[in-house]
Scaffold this motif. Structure first.
Motif, PDB file in Angstrom:
ATOM      1  N   SER A 206     -58.130  60.724 103.860  1.00 59.93           N
ATOM      2  CA  SER A 206     -58.156  62.160 104.136  1.00 59.93           C
ATOM      3  C   SER A 206     -57.006  62.912 103.484  1.00 59.93           C
ATOM      4  CB  SER A 206     -58.122  62.402 105.647  1.00 59.93           C
ATOM      5  OG  SER A 206     -56.838  62.096 106.174  1.00 59.93           O
ATOM      6  N   GLY A 207     -55.885  62.236 103.322  1.00 56.92           N
ATOM      7  CA  GLY A 207     -54.698  62.916 102.799  1.00 56.92           C
ATOM      8  C   GLY A 207     -53.976  63.744 103.840  1.00 56.92           C
ATOM      9  N   ASP A 208     -54.458  63.734 105.080  1.00 59.51           N
ATOM     10  CA  ASP A 208     -53.846  64.490 106.171  1.00 59.51           C
ATOM     11  C   ASP A 208     -53.258  63.533 107.204  1.00 59.51           C
ATOM     12  OD1 ASP A 208     -54.672  66.990 105.111  1.00 59.51           O
ATOM     13  OD2 ASP A 208     -56.668  66.693 106.001  1.00 59.51           O
ATOM     14  N   TRP A 209     -52.203  63.983 107.866  1.00 61.42           N
ATOM     15  CA  TRP A 209     -51.622  63.192 108.937  1.00 61.42           C
ATOM     16  C   TRP A 209     -52.554  63.165 110.143  1.00 61.42           C
ATOM     17  CZ3 TRP A 209     -46.993  60.492 109.519  1.00 61.42           C
ATOM     18  CH2 TRP A 209     -46.108  60.556 108.439  1.00 61.42           C
ATOM     19  N   ILE A 210     -52.570  62.053 110.836  1.00 64.34           N
ATOM     20  CA  ILE A 210     -53.198  61.997 112.147  1.00 64.34           C
ATOM     21  C   ILE A 210     -52.455  62.974 113.066  1.00 64.34           C
ATOM     22  CG2 ILE A 210     -53.480  60.509 114.183  1.00 64.34           C
ATOM     23  CD1 ILE A 210     -53.960  58.178 112.277  1.00 64.34           C
ATOM     24  N   ASP A 211     -53.179  63.622 113.949  1.00 68.31           N
ATOM     25  CA  ASP A 211     -52.574  64.605 114.845  1.00 68.31           C
ATOM     26  C   ASP A 211     -51.510  63.942 115.725  1.00 68.31           C
ATOM     27  OD1 ASP A 211     -51.951  66.755 116.452  1.00 68.31           O
ATOM     28  OD2 ASP A 211     -53.805  66.663 117.631  1.00 68.31           O
ATOM     29  N   LEU A 212     -50.255  64.361 115.522  1.00 70.07           N
ATOM     30  CA  LEU A 212     -49.147  63.806 116.291  1.00 70.07           C
ATOM     31  C   LEU A 212     -48.510  64.858 117.193  1.00 70.07           C
ATOM     32  CD1 LEU A 212     -47.389  61.661 113.503  1.00 70.07           C
ATOM     33  CD2 LEU A 212     -49.001  60.882 115.251  1.00 70.07           C
ATOM     34  N   SER A 213     -49.249  65.921 117.490  1.00 71.82           N
ATOM     35  CA  SER A 213     -48.690  67.006 118.296  1.00 71.82           C
ATOM     36  C   SER A 213     -48.320  66.542 119.707  1.00 71.82           C
ATOM     37  CB  SER A 213     -49.677  68.177 118.367  1.00 71.82           C
ATOM     38  OG  SER A 213     -50.910  67.772 118.938  1.00 71.82           O
ATOM     39  N   LYS A 214     -48.969  65.467 120.189  1.00 73.20           N
ATOM     40  CA  LYS A 214     -48.652  64.937 121.519  1.00 73.20           C
ATOM     41  C   LYS A 214     -47.995  63.561 121.418  1.00 73.20           C
ATOM     42  CE  LYS A 214     -52.407  67.496 123.725  1.00 73.20           C
ATOM     43  NZ  LYS A 214     -53.645  67.418 124.560  1.00 73.20           N
ATOM     44  N   PHE A 215     -47.392  63.294 120.275  1.00 71.29           N
ATOM     45  CA  PHE A 215     -46.741  62.005 120.032  1.00 71.29           C
ATOM     46  C   PHE A 215     -45.575  61.829 121.006  1.00 71.29           C
ATOM     47  CE2 PHE A 215     -43.613  59.404 117.629  1.00 71.29           C
ATOM     48  CZ  PHE A 215     -44.386  58.274 117.408  1.00 71.29           C
ATOM     49  N   ASP A 216     -45.669  60.837 121.871  1.00 72.84           N
ATOM     50  CA  ASP A 216     -44.669  60.638 122.919  1.00 72.84           C
ATOM     51  C   ASP A 216     -44.438  59.137 123.124  1.00 72.84           C
ATOM     52  OD1 ASP A 216     -42.894  61.174 124.977  1.00 72.84           O
ATOM     53  OD2 ASP A 216     -44.464  61.343 126.503  1.00 72.84           O
ATOM     54  N   PRO A 217     -43.607  58.513 122.275  1.00 66.24           N
ATOM     55  CA  PRO A 217     -43.384  57.071 122.386  1.00 66.24           C
ATOM     56  C   PRO A 217     -42.721  56.706 123.705  1.00 66.24           C
ATOM     57  CG  PRO A 217     -41.835  58.090 120.848  1.00 66.24           C
ATOM     58  CD  PRO A 217     -42.835  59.131 121.192  1.00 66.24           C
ATOM     59  N   PRO A 218     -42.969  55.508 124.184  1.00 64.19           N
ATOM     60  CA  PRO A 218     -42.431  55.108 125.494  1.00 64.19           C
ATOM     61  C   PRO A 218     -40.926  54.874 125.451  1.00 64.19           C
ATOM     62  CG  PRO A 218     -43.497  53.251 124.419  1.00 64.19           C
ATOM     63  CD  PRO A 218     -43.773  54.446 123.557  1.00 64.19           C
ATOM     64  N   ALA A 219     -40.334  54.781 126.612  1.00 64.84           N
ATOM     65  CA  ALA A 219     -38.907  54.480 126.716  1.00 64.84           C
ATOM     66  C   ALA A 219     -38.606  53.166 126.010  1.00 64.84           C
ATOM     67  CB  ALA A 219     -38.504  54.400 128.183  1.00 64.84           C
ATOM     68  N   GLY A 220     -37.514  53.129 125.286  1.00 57.69           N
ATOM     69  CA  GLY A 220     -37.102  51.916 124.593  1.00 57.69           C
ATOM     70  C   GLY A 220     -37.723  51.715 123.236  1.00 57.69           C
ATOM     71  N   CYS A 221     -38.592  52.637 122.814  1.00 58.60           N
ATOM     72  CA  CYS A 221     -39.302  52.485 121.544  1.00 58.60           C
ATOM     73  C   CYS A 221     -38.430  52.958 120.379  1.00 58.60           C
ATOM     74  CB  CYS A 221     -40.590  53.296 121.586  1.00 58.60           C
ATOM     75  SG  CYS A 221     -41.645  53.083 120.137  1.00 58.60           S
ATOM     76  N   HIS A 222     -38.534  52.259 119.265  1.00 65.41           N
ATOM     77  CA  HIS A 222     -37.885  52.686 118.025  1.00 65.41           C
ATOM     78  C   HIS A 222     -38.947  53.247 117.090  1.00 65.41           C
ATOM     79  CE1 HIS A 222     -35.550  52.966 114.419  1.00 65.41           C
ATOM     80  NE2 HIS A 222     -36.191  51.982 113.812  1.00 65.41           N
ATOM     81  N   VAL A 223     -38.733  54.473 116.617  1.00 60.15           N
ATOM     82  CA  VAL A 223     -39.661  55.126 115.700  1.00 60.15           C
ATOM     83  C   VAL A 223     -39.038  55.140 114.313  1.00 60.15           C
ATOM     84  CG1 VAL A 223     -40.936  57.227 115.164  1.00 60.15           C
ATOM     85  CG2 VAL A 223     -40.552  56.562 117.565  1.00 60.15           C
ATOM     86  N   ASP A 224     -39.751  54.584 113.354  1.00 57.68           N
ATOM     87  CA  ASP A 224     -39.259  54.471 111.978  1.00 57.68           C
ATOM     88  C   ASP A 224     -40.168  55.300 111.079  1.00 57.68           C
ATOM     89  OD1 ASP A 224     -37.870  53.658 109.732  1.00 57.68           O
ATOM     90  OD2 ASP A 224     -38.973  51.776 109.530  1.00 57.68           O
ATOM     91  N   ALA A 225     -39.661  56.417 110.572  1.00 60.98           N
ATOM     92  CA  ALA A 225     -40.448  57.301 109.711  1.00 60.98           C
ATOM     93  C   ALA A 225     -40.167  56.977 108.249  1.00 60.98           C
ATOM     94  CB  ALA A 225     -40.111  58.759 109.993  1.00 60.98           C
ATOM     95  N   LEU A 226     -41.218  56.876 107.454  1.00 62.41           N
ATOM     96  CA  LEU A 226     -41.044  56.594 106.029  1.00 62.41           C
ATOM     97  C   LEU A 226     -40.883  57.860 105.208  1.00 62.41           C
ATOM     98  CD1 LEU A 226     -43.540  53.661 105.355  1.00 62.41           C
ATOM     99  CD2 LEU A 226     -41.280  53.658 106.441  1.00 62.41           C
TER     100      LEU A 226
END
Length: 302
Positions: A206-226
């Motif tokens: 699609s070339g579009d990002w998946i909808d992350l408007s409600k992106f809410d990782p759990p406690a203790g999670c590490h988020v790694d953005a490229l």
């Protein structure tokens, strides 16, 4: 001058090697300057960008020029390119200045990016992290996930919006033969069990990002953005403990950055402070030191 191909670079590096070379590089006194970029005007607003990132051994600090190098990465990005920008790395002798090696900059950058993100994960993800969620698609994912497995015992991976061929390549990596893999389109449920989340890029096809408007990782999670500016809610930017490659080139000026990889590698700042803390690593374009130390290592081994 030695010409070092992509296959030779692969023979000279392993995931653990690359991570430790980068760790020691950030602890070293190697010198870098800010990247130099130039816009290349072209018809129909299809401008390109040429980037130059020099780095060199600390000749003044060591007090002599008997050993050491001067290096420079050259990168060209054009709108019509698919995948990563074109690139070369030139390594010069620090004594005499003659060019001694020309390396495939694209392959070097693949190892560099994987090593940088895995090094960040080593400092920022929980030691017991083993469940990985990958959102989006990027050509460098096979190398990156292999590098993750060098610092954490990854046992399961869920993919959301990742290209089928890239998933096939990941499944063929021998170091990941014990890992169970699956595909999901339920981001909310997948997040609940994730220890590490990789924000890889737009959804395949699609070339579009998946909808992350409600992106809410759990406690203790590490988020790694490229990517430097992933489309995640402002609340995560405000609540997570934020890290980047180089504090001097942090990608967003309105954020409270905790540290760059140099501060983490030297022990000047702590990474994860407690088990339930959420951490976020976002790269910046200033990678001159990382390119330099990897290129010098490959030259010595090739």
């Amino acid at each position: 001058m030695r010409i070092i191909s992509s296959s030779t670079i692969d023979l000279c590096l392993s995931d653990r090697d690359a991570i430790e070379i980068l760790r020691q590089g950030y602890r070293s006194s190697a010198q870098v300057s800010a990247p130099l970029t130039a816009s290349i005007p072209r018809p129909d607003t299809q401008a390109g960008q040429f980037a130059v990132q020099p780095a060199w051994s600390d000749f003044a600090g060591q007090g002599h020029i008997d050993r050491g190098y001067v290096g420079c990465s050259l990168s060209l990005a054009l709108p019509e390119q698919t995948g990563d920008p074109s690139g070369l790395y030139v390594l010069f002798s620090g004594s005499g200045g003659q060019p001694i090696a020309l390396l495939d900059g694209v392959r070097l950058a693949t190892w560099r990016d994987a090593g940088l993100h895995a090094l960040a994960a080593a400092y920022l993800s929980r030691e017991d992290a083993h469940r990985l969620l990958v959102i989006g698609s990027a050509p460098r994912l096979p190398r990156l996930i292999s590098a993750y497995s060098a610092v954490r015992n990854i046992t399961s991976i869920l993919f959301a919006g990742t290209d089928k061929e890239i998933r096939r390549r990941i499944a063929g990596i021998s170091e990941l033969s014990h890992v169970s893999a699956g595909v999901t389109d339920d981001i909310s449920s997948a997040l609940e069990g994730a220890d590490i989340v990789c924000l890889a890029g737009p959804e395949a096809g699609s070339g579009d990002w998946i909808d992350l408007s409600k992106f809410d990782p759990p406690a203790g999670c590490h988020v790694d953005a490229l990517v430097a500016n992933p489309p995640i809610p402002d609340t995560l930017w405000q609540e997570a403990r934020l890290f980047t490659t180089n504090l001097k080139s942090a990608p967003r000026t309105n954020c409270e950055w905790t540290a760059g990889l140099e501060e983490l590698a030297r022990g000047e700042r702590a990474g994860r402070r407690y088990y339930g803390q959420r951490t976020l690593f976002v790269p910046c374009p200033d990678t001159g030191l990382a390119d330099f130390v990897l290129a010098a290592h490959v030259f010595l081994k090739a």
